[in-house]
Design an enzyme around this catalytic site. Structure first.
Site, short mmCIF file in Angstrom:
data_model
loop_
_atom_site.label_atom_id
_atom_site.label_comp_id
_atom_site.label_asym_id
_atom_site.label_seq_id
_atom_site.Cartn_x
_atom_site.Cartn_y
_atom_site.Cartn_z
N SER A 144 -16.67 12.53 7.11
CA SER A 144 -16.77 13.41 5.94
C SER A 144 -17.83 14.48 6.14
O SER A 144 -17.62 15.65 5.79
CB SER A 144 -17.10 12.60 4.68
OG SER A 144 -16.04 11.72 4.37
N LYS B 46 -9.32 18.16 6.80
CA LYS B 46 -10.22 17.89 7.93
C LYS B 46 -10.46 19.24 8.62
O LYS B 46 -9.50 19.97 8.91
CB LYS B 46 -9.58 16.90 8.90
CG LYS B 46 -9.42 15.48 8.33
CD LYS B 46 -10.62 14.60 8.64
CE LYS B 46 -10.59 13.26 7.93
NZ LYS B 46 -9.77 12.26 8.60
N TYR C 63 -8.88 14.39 -5.98
CA TYR C 63 -9.24 15.65 -5.30
C TYR C 63 -8.45 15.79 -4.01
O TYR C 63 -8.11 14.80 -3.37
CB TYR C 63 -10.74 15.75 -5.02
CG TYR C 63 -11.37 14.58 -4.26
CD1 TYR C 63 -11.73 13.41 -4.91
CD2 TYR C 63 -11.62 14.68 -2.89
CE1 TYR C 63 -12.32 12.36 -4.22
CE2 TYR C 63 -12.22 13.63 -2.20
CZ TYR C 63 -12.56 12.47 -2.87
OH TYR C 63 -13.14 11.44 -2.19
N PRO C 64 -8.14 17.03 -3.66
CA PRO C 64 -7.48 17.28 -2.39
C PRO C 64 -8.52 17.56 -1.30
O PRO C 64 -9.63 18.00 -1.62
CB PRO C 64 -6.65 18.53 -2.67
CG PRO C 64 -7.44 19.28 -3.69
CD PRO C 64 -8.24 18.27 -4.48
N MET C 65 -8.18 17.28 -0.06
CA MET C 65 -9.14 17.55 1.02
C MET C 65 -8.46 17.88 2.35
O MET C 65 -7.30 17.56 2.56
CB MET C 65 -10.09 16.37 1.21
CG MET C 65 -9.46 15.11 1.73
SD MET C 65 -10.72 13.84 2.10
CE MET C 65 -11.54 14.53 3.53
N ARG D 191 0.81 -1.22 0.00
CA ARG D 191 0.00 0.00 0.00
C ARG D 191 0.85 1.27 0.00
O ARG D 191 0.43 2.28 -0.54
CB ARG D 191 -0.94 -0.02 1.20
CG ARG D 191 -1.86 -1.25 1.10
CD ARG D 191 -3.05 -1.19 1.95
NE ARG D 191 -3.74 0.07 1.86
CZ ARG D 191 -4.69 0.42 2.71
NH1 ARG D 191 -5.03 -0.40 3.67
NH2 ARG D 191 -5.30 1.57 2.59
N GLN E 190 -8.20 3.01 -3.85
CA GLN E 190 -7.91 4.38 -3.41
C GLN E 190 -6.48 4.50 -2.92
O GLN E 190 -5.93 3.57 -2.35
CB GLN E 190 -8.90 4.81 -2.32
CG GLN E 190 -8.39 4.82 -0.89
CD GLN E 190 -8.36 3.45 -0.26
OE1 GLN E 190 -8.44 2.43 -0.93
NE2 GLN E 190 -8.21 3.41 1.04
N HIS F 113 -15.57 5.05 8.64
CA HIS F 113 -15.10 5.45 7.30
C HIS F 113 -14.55 4.23 6.53
O HIS F 113 -14.92 3.99 5.38
CB HIS F 113 -14.01 6.52 7.45
CG HIS F 113 -13.24 6.79 6.19
ND1 HIS F 113 -13.67 7.66 5.24
CD2 HIS F 113 -12.05 6.29 5.75
CE1 HIS F 113 -12.79 7.68 4.24
NE2 HIS F 113 -11.80 6.87 4.53
#
Ligand code: 76R
Length: 249
Positions: A223, A149, A145-147, A131, A185, A172
């Site tokens: 999320s 918290k 996409y960027p994110m 991984r 992912q 999640h």
């Protein structure tokens, strides 16, 4: 101080988004265009060798819509190599006919929220290694996409205790596992490297699964309360042949 999650960090990642300057490209004569495509194909063959040697990986996709025309995603052992490849690409003739539209710098990341206790060195565990140093699938579609918290009032992720965060990450992960076999992912951390905190790269052979997965996650607390998102990029698989075809005018 609150307990920070411990991360395992793998390959460094550059997502490089470009648009093609079609007007300038069309003004080249056919021989010049052919030479530029051949030079780019040689560059692709070279980076493919790193994939084969498993000392890095790459993915090349179109981007649908006006945000970019294509995305080259590069994974390498060091940030320095990302820099070198970026420069190498910029020196290609083709690069002069592209316009940079976006880029994202990060490192493949796994956190310890759901890791069981163990005395072994996780960096030696083959599942963890697969991984952190992932082979990228040649799925038909990509989504990036960027994110962040959120850090606001009662919705400040970084002020929550470890146990609360772990419980939310478990929920999640459970949703995520529902998409096993349909979506792959790659979560890459970018705190200190880029404008958001993580990059999310999804691969699938069914483009609709991106919408279903991201939508379902919106209802999950981590999320719904804490997710803040940048721009979404979606596109289709390219290889040397498809790229050559795309550049035919
Ligand atoms: O690593 C693991 O498989 C354990 C569970 C897990 C963690 C720790 C996991 C599973 N993720 C983790 C961490 Mn994820 N993930 C996202 C997004 O759009 C949104 O709402 C969020 C964007 C998607 C689509 C997604 C998919 N994940 C993270 C983190 C770091 C959080 C931190 O450290 O605070 C982020 C930002 C994030 C975001 N996640 C999964 C998925 C999927 C499909 C899985 C299941 C993986 C599997 O078991 O195969």
């Amino acid at each position: 101080m609150n307990e920070a999650a411990i991360t395992l960090d793998g390959w460094y990642v550059l997502h490089d988004f470009r648009s093609i300057d079609w007007v300038a490209w069309k003004m080249l004569d056919e021989d010049e265009r052919r030479a530029a495509v051949e030079e780019f194909t040689a560059f692709l063959n070279k980076i493919n060798k790193t994939d084969e040697a498993k000392t890095g990986a790459h993915a090349l996709y179109t981007i649908v819509g006006q945000k970019a025309d294509f995305m080259l995603m590069i994974l390498r052992e060091t940030m320095d190599e990302l820099q070198e490849i970026e420069t190498e690409f910029n020196k290609l003739t083709l690069a002069a006919f592209t316009v940079p539209t976006y880029s994202y710098v990060s490192v493949v990341e796994l956190s310890n929220y759901l890791a069981g206790k163990s005395d072994e060195d996780p960096y030696q565990n083959p599942h963890v290694r697969a991984r952190l140093y992932p082979e990228l699938p040649r799925s038909q579609y990509v989504c990036f996409y960027p994110m962040d918290k959120r850090r606001e009032g009662n919705d400040n992720w970084y002020m929550l205790g470890m146990d609360d965060r772990r419980a939310m990450m478990a929920s999640h992960g459970k949703i995520g596992r529902g998409y096993a076999g349909k979506v792959k992912q790659i979560i890459s951390g970018s705190i200190g490297f880029d404008d958001y905190e993580w990059g999310v790269t999804l691969f699938s052979d069914d483009v609709l699964q991106f919408k279903k997965l991201v939508y379902e996650m919106r209802f999950d607390e981590v999320s719904a309360r804490f997710g803040e998102f940048g721009s979404f990029y979606v596109g289709t698989l390219l290889d040397a042949d498809k790229f050559t075809k795309m550049l035919e005018v």
